[in-house]
Write an enzyme that holds these catalytic residues in place. Sequence first.
Site: not given
Length: 410
Positions: A124, A291, A335, A341
């Site tokens: 990270s 998560d 869309c 997406c």
Amino acid sequence: MYRQCHVMAKPGGAKCNIDCKYCFYQEKQSLYPQRKQHWKMSEETLEEYVKQHIAAQHSQPVTFSWQGGEPLLLGLPFFQRVIQLCQRYGQGVKITHTLQTNGILLNEEWAKFLSQHRFMVGLSIDGPEHLHDRYRVSYSGKGSHQFVMKALLLLRRFQIDFNTLTVVGRHNVAHATEVYDFLRLNGSHYMQFIPLVERVSTEPDPMLKLVLPEIQKANLAPWTVPSKQYGEFLSQIFDVWIRRDIGHISVQMFDVVMAAWSRQPAILCVHAETCGHAFALEANGDLYNCDHYVYPEHLLGNIHQRSIDVINNSEAAISFGLAKKLTLSDDCKACHFCFVCQGGCPKHRFARSSSGAADHNYLCAGYQYFFKYIQPVMNLWASLLARNCPPAPLVKYLRERHLFSLSQVR
């Protein structure tokens, strides 16, 4: 029957050795106040998890994903035991391990172990020091960048496969090429840019301050990335990458869009038609939908009472996954870029759509900006791949025509 699932194991729960101000998981400790002193996953739960996770996968390889909090806080003996248990219960099975870390505890002993057992390590890092240290600080407020850079050097020195995970928020979204070039120059060949989107409850003293999308009494967290700026961030990096680094650097979001344009299966749950079957495992054996959905109402069960395989095929797990498709807003359905997406992550569906309902993805403006920006190149790339051509001709095409900006190919 679902024959596979992903489990993000958190053997230390939310326990961490730094105090990232934007961390969405740190407050999950309040769900388990009784484990404040005994936060580590027990030997019994670890063995049960390893055995069940291997049994729940009906194809290979079987991947164990270790996260937190900070998983290195469990100590090296814990992960040595992981390897022993995998050898016991995974005879004849190919097993791989991924581990996400802030890098602070990484030393030569850890590096030798991770290298020997071929762990894929996610590090990270939010970019250069002045950007990284805005939020990723110690409990005394000191920046963590210098320690992360030492960890990065160790990963490179011991030739450990690693990727960098960069959280994109208000603190660094205006520095796209600076962040990208920093990561590239420091040896990252696999990059993830994760949009930071959270809302804070306006209710007095909630147990969890960061709320689910259906909660209306909430405000955007101050660190949340502005939607359109996230699209601009990706577009600026794509500009550099397509001309200079294609074939050498892998950017997860670019892999996602290429898979979509090539009509291949989604490689990331965020942009898959349905989700679910990507669980989060708490240290006591509790299994949650995801998560980002570690909330009491999304607890699926405990592996000491129900196996991972059973939970994976339960009505609750299946319904959660299908809901992503079934609750797609009318704006998304209409869309032009829905095939890429797929409405994004359900956790981000709290914006108002044209119908007035709070069912639209907050990042829509950013996604649309990015997809429209790259569309000419992606259409060309997909046509080349359809003819079994490698990416090289596309790069040659751009360079020969002196197209130094993607806006020139529109």
